[in-house]
Design a protein around this motif. Structure first.
Motif, short mmCIF file in Angstrom:
data_model
loop_
_atom_site.label_atom_id
_atom_site.label_comp_id
_atom_site.label_asym_id
_atom_site.label_seq_id
_atom_site.Cartn_x
_atom_site.Cartn_y
_atom_site.Cartn_z
N THR A 344 0.83 -1.20 0.00
CA THR A 344 0.00 0.00 0.00
C THR A 344 0.87 1.25 0.00
O THR A 344 1.80 1.39 0.79
N LEU A 345 0.56 2.20 -0.86
CA LEU A 345 1.38 3.40 -1.05
C LEU A 345 1.11 4.45 0.01
O LEU A 345 -0.01 4.60 0.49
N ARG A 346 2.14 5.20 0.33
CA ARG A 346 1.97 6.36 1.20
C ARG A 346 1.50 7.54 0.34
O ARG A 346 1.68 7.55 -0.88
N THR A 347 0.91 8.53 0.99
CA THR A 347 0.47 9.74 0.30
C THR A 347 1.34 10.92 0.71
O THR A 347 2.07 10.87 1.71
N HIS A 348 1.28 11.98 -0.08
CA HIS A 348 1.96 13.23 0.27
C HIS A 348 1.21 14.38 -0.39
O HIS A 348 0.29 14.18 -1.18
N THR A 349 1.61 15.60 -0.05
CA THR A 349 0.98 16.79 -0.62
C THR A 349 1.78 17.25 -1.83
O THR A 349 3.01 17.39 -1.77
N ILE A 350 1.08 17.45 -2.94
CA ILE A 350 1.71 17.90 -4.17
C ILE A 350 1.58 19.41 -4.23
O ILE A 350 0.47 19.95 -4.37
N GLY A 351 2.69 20.11 -4.14
CA GLY A 351 2.65 21.56 -4.11
C GLY A 351 2.15 22.08 -2.77
O GLY A 351 2.15 21.37 -1.76
N GLU A 352 1.73 23.34 -2.75
CA GLU A 352 1.36 24.00 -1.50
C GLU A 352 -0.09 24.43 -1.44
O GLU A 352 -0.48 25.24 -0.61
N ARG A 353 -0.94 23.85 -2.30
CA ARG A 353 -2.34 24.27 -2.34
C ARG A 353 -3.30 23.20 -1.83
O ARG A 353 -4.51 23.32 -1.99
N GLY A 354 -2.74 22.13 -1.25
CA GLY A 354 -3.58 21.16 -0.57
C GLY A 354 -3.93 19.91 -1.36
O GLY A 354 -4.75 19.10 -0.92
N LEU A 355 -3.33 19.71 -2.54
CA LEU A 355 -3.59 18.51 -3.33
C LEU A 355 -2.84 17.34 -2.71
O LEU A 355 -1.61 17.31 -2.69
N VAL A 356 -3.57 16.35 -2.21
CA VAL A 356 -2.98 15.17 -1.56
C VAL A 356 -3.20 13.96 -2.45
O VAL A 356 -4.32 13.70 -2.91
N ALA A 357 -2.13 13.21 -2.72
CA ALA A 357 -2.23 12.02 -3.57
C ALA A 357 -1.12 11.05 -3.19
O ALA A 357 -0.18 11.40 -2.46
N SER A 358 -1.23 9.84 -3.68
CA SER A 358 -0.18 8.84 -3.47
C SER A 358 1.11 9.31 -4.15
O SER A 358 1.09 10.04 -5.14
N VAL A 359 2.24 8.88 -3.59
CA VAL A 359 3.54 9.30 -4.15
C VAL A 359 3.74 8.76 -5.56
O VAL A 359 4.57 9.27 -6.31
N GLU A 360 2.99 7.75 -5.88
CA GLU A 360 3.06 7.16 -7.22
C GLU A 360 1.64 7.05 -7.77
O GLU A 360 0.75 6.51 -7.12
N HIS A 384 -8.41 -1.10 -11.11
CA HIS A 384 -8.97 -1.57 -9.84
C HIS A 384 -7.89 -2.11 -8.91
O HIS A 384 -7.94 -1.89 -7.69
N ARG A 385 -6.91 -2.80 -9.49
CA ARG A 385 -5.81 -3.29 -8.65
C ARG A 385 -5.02 -2.11 -8.07
O ARG A 385 -4.56 -2.16 -6.91
N ALA A 386 -4.88 -1.06 -8.86
CA ALA A 386 -4.18 0.13 -8.36
C ALA A 386 -4.90 0.71 -7.15
O ALA A 386 -4.27 1.11 -6.16
N VAL A 387 -6.22 0.77 -7.22
CA VAL A 387 -6.98 1.28 -6.08
C VAL A 387 -6.73 0.41 -4.84
O VAL A 387 -6.53 0.91 -3.73
N GLU A 388 -6.73 -0.92 -5.04
CA GLU A 388 -6.48 -1.83 -3.92
C GLU A 388 -5.14 -1.56 -3.27
O GLU A 388 -5.00 -1.67 -2.04
N LEU A 389 -4.14 -1.20 -4.07
CA LEU A 389 -2.78 -1.02 -3.57
C LEU A 389 -2.53 0.39 -3.04
O LEU A 389 -1.42 0.68 -2.61
N GLY A 390 -3.54 1.24 -3.08
CA GLY A 390 -3.38 2.57 -2.50
C GLY A 390 -3.02 3.66 -3.47
O GLY A 390 -2.73 4.79 -3.06
N VAL A 391 -3.01 3.37 -4.78
CA VAL A 391 -2.82 4.44 -5.76
C VAL A 391 -4.04 5.34 -5.73
O VAL A 391 -5.17 4.86 -5.81
#
Length: 674
Positions: A344-360, A384-391
Motif C-alpha cells: 500500500t502506497l503512502r500519500t503526500h501533498t503535491i505543491g502548497e495548495r492542498g492537493l494530496v495524492a499517493s507518491v506514485e 482496480h488493482r491500483a486502487v487496492e494497492l493505495g494508488v
C-alpha cells in the motif's frame, strides 16, 4: 508482418502421426492436432520452447479414450507461423484464449511442459471465467524463469549460457546454423558445472549432446532462447502476482533439478524452495495444489514416459470436481482500498495548495493508445488493482485514444471515493468533435473551455481534480490560457491546475494568473533536462509540485526492450529516436551500468529506476502501464529506500544528457519546451 512457413522447408520438416489443422488467430496462424471423441471432456496440451505438438503424440494416443485432446504449436514451431517480437508468455496466453474460444469452444483442462507450464499457469489465472477447469504444470519454471526472481536462482543466471549458445550458433528457424561449431564451443562457452550436469542428464550411453541436430532443434527458432535469457519472454508475466490469481485446481509435477553446490546455480526448471512458494500462493487463493515429484525423470515426462504422465494426470483429474465457473459480464465494480497490504502506497501533498495524492500515480495512456493493441478488460482490472494497492492519482488526457482514454477511466472509476484524484490534460493538440487531430497545441480560451466540458462528460463527473494545459500554444499567451482555466476553477469544474512540458518562464507566467499545483514533465534516469534547464528550480521556488511522467523511460529502463523488434507492431516507440537502431546500442550500454546495483538490492532495473525518481525531493511519479503485473512491480518500488551512496551512484552512472536520441520524433519535440 512476416511469416515463416514449414511448407517452404519441406527438406527439413517431418510429418507426424496425426493430421495437422490450422486456425488463423489474427497475429498468428496456429497449427494443432486433435485426437479423441468430441463428446469427451476437452484437454489442451502446450509444448515447451524446443517442442512442437508432435512431442505429445504418444501421450495423445493414451489420453484419447478419456479426453478430446488438442496439442498446439505456438512459437513458429512445426507449421505454425511466427511474427517478430511476439516471444512473450502473456502474448502466448492471449493466443490460447482465442484458440479455446474459436476451436475448442468449451471448458478445458490445460497442461503444459516447462514454459508451456508457465502458460498453463497464466491461463489458470487470467483466462476468462469458465474457460479453464483445471491446470497441470509439468516441470514448469515458475519464479526461476523470471529475469529477477523473488525466490531462488533463475534460469537467466543458471541456464542462460545454454540459451545464449543456442541463439548464437543455431541460426534462424528452419535452418540448423553451425551445429558442429556449437558442439565445439560448448567447452568454451558453457560453465564446467553445467557441462557436468548436462552429461548427467543425457540418456544412458550417449555420453552427452547428440552428434547431429535433433528434429526439434531444426524446427526451433533461437529467438525464443534470446527472449528467455534476456527476460523478454516473461516481462509482462510476473509469477508472484500471477499465482496469487490462480482460479482452478493445480497439479504440479517436478522432475530433474540440479543446484550446483559450489555456485548455487540451477540446472533444471525449478527448485524445491520455488515449488513451496508456488504452493503457498496457489493455496492462498483457495485452490488445491497437488504435488508429484519424479526426481529421476527427464524434463519432459510426457515424452520420456508417456504412460506415467497419463496415469499421473488422469488419476489426479478423477479426484477433482471441475464444474466451470459462471462467466462474468460487464465492468466489475471498483474494489475498496486494501490498506493492510504490504505494498500500500503512502500519500503526500503535491505543491502548497492542498492537493494530496499517493507518491506514485498510474499513467493510463497505454491503455487505449500508443503502446500496441489495447485490452480494455485488463486495463480496468489494472485500475482496480491500483486502487487496492493505495494508488490515488490516475492520469489521462483527451488526446489518449483520442477520447477513449478518458472514457475508459470514467467507466473504471465510476462511483469512485473522494480520495481518488483524476488528472487529465487538454490543449496538447487540436481535436474536432469526432476526435480527429486537426491541428497542433491549442491554448485558446474557447477551445480550453470546450476541452474541459468534453472531459467532464467522458469522465462521467461534475468536476476534474487536476487539469493540465497539455502543451503551451506558441500562438496564445499562456496568461490567456490560464485566465479561462482560473474561471473554470471558480465555477467549480476544476479543483487544481497544472501545466505540462513548459519552460520556467511560462510556468511563472501561468502561476501568476492562476496558482499552479503541479508541473508535469518527462523525468527519469534517461531524461534529466529538468535538473539543468531551470524547471525543477522554478517549481521548488514557487511551491509547485513536480509530477514525473515516463519515469521508466517509456519502458526502456525495465530492460524489456533490447531491440525495436521487441515492440508491438503499432507501438509509437518504433518511431522514437531513442529506440532507433542508431541510438539503441548506446542506450543499452547505459542501462547495463545499473544492472549490478539492481541485482545487489534484489530488485529489477525498472524498480531501481523508479525508486531513484521517487527519491528526488518533491517528485511524484506516474508510471504508465496497462497490466497488473507491471503495476504491482511499480508499486513495490515505492518501498525501496536508497541510501545516499547508491542514489549518487545511479545519478553518476547515467548523467544528464547521456541518453542518445531525442525523446520524441521531430513533430513531438516541436511542442515541448526543453
Amino acid at each position: 508482418m512476416r511469416y515463416l512457413e514449414a511448407a517452404d522447408h519441406a527438406e527439413i520438416y517431418v510429418s507426424h502421426g496425426y493430421p495437422e489443422q490450422t486456425v488463423d488467430l489474427g497475429e498468428i496462424r496456429m497449427n494443432y492436432a486433435v485426437a479423441g471423441d468430441p463428446e469427451l471432456p476437452a484437454m489442451l496440451l502446450i509444448p515447451a520452447q524446443t517442442e512442437s505438438w508432435w512431442g505429445y503424440e504418444a501421450a495423445m494416443r493414451l489420453l484419447a479414450d478419456r479426453y478430446q485432446v488438442y496439442a498446439v504449436d505456438l512459437r513458429g514451431q512445426g507449421r505454425s507461423t511466427w511474427t517478430p517480437g511476439r516471444y512473450s508468455l502473456d502474448i502466448f496466453g492471449g493466443d490460447l484464449v482465442r484458440f479455446i474460444d474459436r476451436v475448442i469452444k468449451r471448458p478445458v483442462v490445460v497442461c503444459g511442459l516447462s514454459s508451456g507450464g508457465v502458460i498453463a499457469a497464466w491461463l489458470s489465472a487470467f483466462a476468462a471465467p469458465g474457460q479453464v477447469r483445471a491446470a497441470v504444470y509439468e516441470d514448469a519454471p515458475l519464479f526461476s524463469s523470471q529475469t529477477d526472481p523473488a525466490v531462488g536462482p533463475s534460469i537467466r543466471q543458471g541456464g542462460g549460457p545454454l540459451f545464449r549458445l543456442w541463439h548464437k550458433w543455431l541460426g534462424p528457424q528452419w535452418s540448423i546454423g553451425d551445429f558442429a561449431g556449437m558442439r565445439a564451443a560448448m567447452g568454451r562457452e558453457i560453465p564446467a558445472w553445467m557441462l557436468a550436469a548436462l552429461h548427467k542428464m543425457a540418456p544412458a550411453g550417449t555420453g552427452g549432446p547428440p552428434a547431429a541436430p535433433p528434429q526439434d532443434l531444426r524446427e526451433y527458432d533461437p529467438e525464443w532462447a534470446d527472449a528467455f535469457v534476456s527476460g523478454r519472454a516473461t516481462v509482462n508475466c510476473d509469477h508472484e502476482s500471477m499465482l496469487r490469481q490462480v482460479k482452478v485446481p493445480v497439479l504440479f509435477t517436478h522432475h530433474f533439478h540440479h543446484v550446483d553446490p559450489d555456485t548455487g546455480q540451477l540446472l533444471g526448471a525449478i527448485t524445491d524452495l520455488q515449488v513451496r512458494r508456488a504452493r503457498q500462493l496457489i493455496e492462498s487463493t483457495g485452490n488445491s495444489f497437488t504435488y508429484r515429484e519424479f526426481p529421476g525423470m527427464p524434463h519432459s515426462m510426457h515424452g520420456h514416459d508417456p504412460a506415467t504422465y497419463v496415469d499421473t494426470i488422469t488419476a489426479w483429474a478423477d479426484d477433482l470436481a471441475t464444474s466451470p465457473a459462471p462467466v462474468q459480464h460487464g465492468v466489475p465494480s471498483i474494489p475498496p482500498q486494501r490498506h493492510g497490504e504490504d505494498m500500500t502506497l503512502r500519500t503526500h501533498t503535491i505543491g502548497e495548495r492542498g492537493l494530496v495524492a499517493s507518491v506514485e500515480g498510474l499513467g493510463t495512456m497505454g491503455m487505449t493508445a500508443m503502446y500496441g493493441s489495447p485490452d480494455e478488460a485488463e486495463a480496468i482490472r489494472t485500475v482496480h488493482r491500483a486502487v487496492e494497492l493505495g494508488v490515488t492519482m490516475f492520469d489521462t488526457a483527451d488526446m489518449y485514444g483520442p477520447f477513449s482514454g478518458e472514457e475508459l477511466l470514467g467507466r473504471a472509476l465510476k462511483g469512485r471515493p473522494d480520495e481518488l484524484i483524476v488528472a487529465t490534460k487538454g490543449g496538447g493538440v487540436t481535436l474536432d468533435e469526432t476526435g480527429k487531430i486537426v491541428g497542433g497545441p491549442n491554448g485558446s480560451p474557447d477551445y480550453l473551455r470546450a476541452c474541459v466540458e468534453g472531459s467532464l462528460r467522458r469522465l462521467g463527473t461534475d468536476h476534474i481534480d487536476l487539469f493540465y494545459l497539455h502543451r503551451v500554444d506558441p500562438g496564445v499567451p499562456v496568461e490567456e490560457s490560464f485566465g479561462v482555466l482560473a474561471d473554470l476553477v471558480t465555477e467549480g469544474k476544476l479543483r487544481y491546475l497544472g501545466i505540462s512540458e513548459a519552460s520556467p518562464a511560462n510556468i511563472r507566467a501561468a502561476h501568476t494568473v492562476a496558482p499552479l499545483s503541479a508541473v508535469q514533465t518527462e523525468y527519469s534516469l534517461f531524461s534529466r533536462n529538468v535538473e539543468v534547464n531551470g524547471v525543477l528550480d522554478t517549481v521548488r521556488e514557487l511551491g509547485i509540485g513536480f509530477v514525473a511522467y515516463a519515469p521508466l523511460g517509456r519502458g526502456f529502463l525495465t530492460g524489456a526492450v533490447r531491440s525495436v523488434q521487441d515492440l508491438p507492431a503499432h507501438d509509437f516507440r518504433r518511431t522514437a529516436p531513442r529506440f532507433a537502431d542508431a541510438n539503441l546500442e548506446q542506450n543499452l550500454s547505459l542501462l547495463d551500468r545499473i544492472v549490478a546495483t539492481a541485482d545487489n538490492l534484489g530488485v529489477t532495473t525498472g524498480q531501481l529506476a523508479l525508486a531513484w525518481v521517487l527519491a528526488q525531493d518533491g517528485v511524484t511519479a506516474v508510471p504508465g502501464t496497462k497490466r497488473r503485473t507491471w503495476l504491482e512491480q511499480n508499486v513495490a518500488a515505492a518501498a525501496i529506500e536508497l541510501d545516499p551512496a547508491p542514489l549518487a551512484g545511479l545519478s553518476a552512472a547515467i548523467p544528464v544528457g547521456a541518453a542518445a536520441g531525442d525523446r520524441y520524433a521531430p513533430m513531438g519535440m516541436a511542442s515541448i519546451q526543453e
